[in-house]
Structure formats: structure tokens, C-alpha cells
Design a protein around this motif. Structure first.
Motif, short mmCIF file in Angstrom:
data_model
loop_
_atom_site.label_atom_id
_atom_site.label_comp_id
_atom_site.label_asym_id
_atom_site.label_seq_id
_atom_site.Cartn_x
_atom_site.Cartn_y
_atom_site.Cartn_z
N PRO A 54 1.00 -1.16 0.04
CA PRO A 54 0.42 -0.09 0.10
C PRO A 54 1.17 1.01 0.35
O PRO A 54 2.12 1.30 0.50
CB PRO A 54 -0.82 -0.28 1.00
CG PRO A 54 0.30 -0.80 2.12
CD PRO A 54 0.62 -1.85 1.23
N GLU A 55 0.42 2.59 -0.08
CA GLU A 55 0.71 3.21 -0.82
C GLU A 55 0.53 4.28 0.43
O GLU A 55 -0.70 4.61 1.15
CB GLU A 55 0.45 4.62 -2.03
CG GLU A 55 1.59 5.55 -2.34
CD GLU A 55 1.77 5.81 -3.00
OE1 GLU A 55 0.88 5.01 -4.76
OE2 GLU A 55 0.86 7.61 -3.42
N VAL A 56 1.83 4.99 0.87
CA VAL A 56 1.52 5.46 2.34
C VAL A 56 1.62 7.82 1.99
O VAL A 56 3.06 7.38 1.62
CB VAL A 56 1.78 5.59 3.81
CG1 VAL A 56 1.90 6.60 4.93
CG2 VAL A 56 1.81 3.75 3.78
N ARG A 57 0.71 8.74 2.08
CA ARG A 57 1.35 9.50 1.83
C ARG A 57 1.43 10.40 2.86
O ARG A 57 -0.32 10.51 4.12
CB ARG A 57 0.47 9.93 0.83
CG ARG A 57 0.97 9.80 -0.49
CD ARG A 57 0.57 10.17 -1.70
NE ARG A 57 1.36 10.10 -2.89
CZ ARG A 57 1.94 10.51 -3.41
NH1 ARG A 57 2.74 11.53 -2.73
NH2 ARG A 57 2.97 9.90 -4.13
N VAL A 58 2.11 11.18 3.38
CA VAL A 58 2.22 12.02 4.79
C VAL A 58 2.15 13.68 3.91
O VAL A 58 3.87 14.34 3.75
CB VAL A 58 2.35 12.18 5.36
CG1 VAL A 58 2.34 12.78 7.03
CG2 VAL A 58 1.88 10.78 6.81
N SER A 59 1.09 15.11 4.06
CA SER A 59 1.28 15.67 3.77
C SER A 59 1.91 16.08 2.40
O SER A 59 3.37 16.26 1.91
CB SER A 59 2.02 16.61 4.46
OG SER A 59 2.00 16.98 5.67
N ASP A 60 1.81 14.85 1.34
CA ASP A 60 2.37 15.32 0.07
C ASP A 60 3.21 14.31 -0.46
O ASP A 60 3.90 14.29 -1.32
CB ASP A 60 2.49 16.26 -0.90
CG ASP A 60 0.74 17.11 -1.12
OD1 ASP A 60 -0.27 16.06 -2.38
OD2 ASP A 60 0.50 17.73 -1.23
N THR A 61 4.48 13.70 1.21
CA THR A 61 4.98 13.01 1.07
C THR A 61 4.93 11.16 1.04
O THR A 61 4.23 11.04 1.45
CB THR A 61 6.13 13.84 2.24
OG1 THR A 61 6.64 14.71 2.14
CG2 THR A 61 7.14 13.06 2.19
#
Ligand SMILES: [Zn+2]
Length: 264
Positions: A83-90
Motif C-alpha cells: 500500500p502507499e502511505v502519503r503524509v502531506s504529499d510526501t
């Protein structure tokens, strides 16, 4: 209350800035979260999870008849994905999980690692674990750091003796660099001590706690030979994308973790 994963993340910033072998790590791409685990129970204190492993080639499970060896049943075709994890577009490349409260009880007194250190305080076992997990981040960005033999061939294990020795040396060097006590003092306390001192222990978790982003299988439509029974795959319950909205702060106690309702 003390936010334990936030404290670890702050400490990691300082460790990475003072440790040449870890200076390539961009901690904006690393997310620290907590899992629940009782003290004293068997199991890891912490784990480094890589989110950059590529999708696998399509495959399937199959069952053979014991007598004839013929394939009698098989699963649908699937690929395994991260799965992909994105925090504040990072895009997050690594997750590092700490098992609470078990991690807080870690001590060199009860560990074979003591022999790598000599005379140091027992709580240094926790700093050793934090640096151990950071050291799993592969400078070649290919996943989890592999141990390479002198011959250049890859060792099957990621934990060769050299790995532990490197970690102990980095831990000792970091302490010798005289870091700000405010950054490391929280590691001196066991879980009960932290609760007394701070009124509670909180940590970042994922919304689907006790789950967290893990590899999952996705069905793919490929032809199947006639005459073989096909078992459907279980549908993935794992989201394909996590964002900051999937991060929940939970309060950990000796026996459970509950979500904190934020009033802000
Ligand atoms: Zn490890």
C-alpha cells in the motif's frame, strides 16, 4: 501526556544528524508508529517495514492430489502489492513500528547485547533498538538493508553478527557525542514511570489499529486451464492508500490502546 512516537521521531533526527552512516536517511520519508504488545511476552520490540518493494509477478496457490500429483484446485491469479502511505504529499518509504508498552521495558540487563557494550546504563538497549531499525534502511533504496559478504554475494540473513556490532558502535558513538539529555531522557523510564511522570503515554497509530499498512494480494484477470477448480481469493481489507487522515493518536495503557478524541 507524553507522545512516545513523537519523541522517538525527534530523537531520530538528532541520531541521523550525528551518525555519518545514517546521514543519507531523509526522515520525512520515514513514519514512526506504535503497535500494542504486552511486556514480557515474546515478540519484537520494533520493526522496520519497507514500502518501496515492487509489485510481484502474477502467481497463484495450488493444491495437488497426493496420489497422482495432479493439480486439483488452484486460487485465482493475484499480484502482491504494497500500500502507499502519503503524509502531506510526501510518499513514505519506510514505516518503523515500536511495540508499546513492551519496548519501554527493554533493558540490557536481560539481553545478550550487553556483551557488545561493557559498562553502560541498561536503558541504552532502547537506543540500540532505535538505531538498529534506522540501520535497516537501505542506502541503495532497494528495500531492507542486506548484509553483503566480502565476496559480494548477498547473505540470506539481514542480521549477520556484523549488523549488531555496527549498531552497538553507532549507539556508543552517538552517546559519546553528548546529545541533549532532553532528547534521550524519556528512554530512561519504564512504562509505569512514564505514566506517573506524564499522566499517560500516547502514540501515533493507524486508523485500522491494530492493523497497519501491509502487503496485500490483488486479484488479476488471467486465463485458467479448463477442468481445474478455482478458489476465489479473499478480498483485501487493506486500503491501497493511507494518508495523514488515517493516523490516529491513541493512549496506550498496560493492557490496551484507545483512541483519543481530539477537541481541536
Ligand atoms: Zn532487525
Amino acid at each position: 501526556m507524553i507522545n512516545y512516537t513523537e519523541r522517538i521521531a525527534l530523537l531520530m533526527q538528532d541520531v541521523v544528524s550525528r551518525t555519518p552512516a545514517l546521514s543519507f536517511i531523509d526522515l520525512r520519508e520515514v513514519l514512526v508508529f506504535a503497535r500494542f504488545g504486552r511486556p514480557g511476552a515474546e515478540g519484537a520490540f520494533a520493526t522496520c517495514h519497507c514500502l518501496t518493494l515492487p509489485e510481484t509477478e502474477p502467481g497463484y496457490y495450488f493444491w495437488r492430489d497426493r496420489a497422482t500429483g495432479a493439480v486439483t484446485r488452484r486460487s485465482e491469479w493475484f499480484v502482491t502489492k504494497t500500500p502507499e502511505v502519503r503524509v502531506s504529499d510526501t510518499r513514505i518509504k519506510y514505516l518503523i513500528s515500536f511495540v508499546l508498552p513492551r519496548f519501554c521495558e527493554q533493558s540490557l540487563d536481560r539481553s545478550w547485547k550487553a556483551e557488545l557494550y561493557g559498562e553502560v546504563d541498561p536503558w541504552v538497549a532502547k537506543l540500540d533498538t532505535i538505531i538498529h531499525e534506522l540501520y535497516h534502511i537501505d542506502p541503495a533504496a532497494g528495500g531492507i538493508r542486506q548484509f553483503v559478504h566480502a565476496s559480494g554475494t548477498r547473505a540470506p540473513r539481514t542480521h549477520a553478527p556484523q549488523f549488531y556490532e555496527d549498531v552497538a558502535r553507532m549507539t556508543s558513538d552517538y552517546l559519546a557525542s553528548r546529545p541533549d539529555p532532553q532528547l534521550i531522557d524519556f528512554l530512561r523510564c519504564d512504562f509505569e514511570g512514564l505514566q506517573k511522570q506524564h499522566g499517560g503515554v500516547t502514540a501515533t497509530t493507524f486508523r485500522n489499529f491494530p492493523s497497519f499498512p501491509q502487503r496485500y494480494m490483488e486479484r488479476c484477470a488471467l486465463p485458467v486451464d479448463a477442468g481445474v477448480k478455482v478458489e476465489p481469493l479473499k478480498r483485501a481489507v487493506q486500503p491501497a492508500l493511507y494518508t495523514e487522515r488515517d493516523l490516529h493518536v491513541r493512549q496506550f495503557t498496560g493492557g490496551s490502546a484507545r483512541r483519543l478524541e481530539l477537541s481541536a
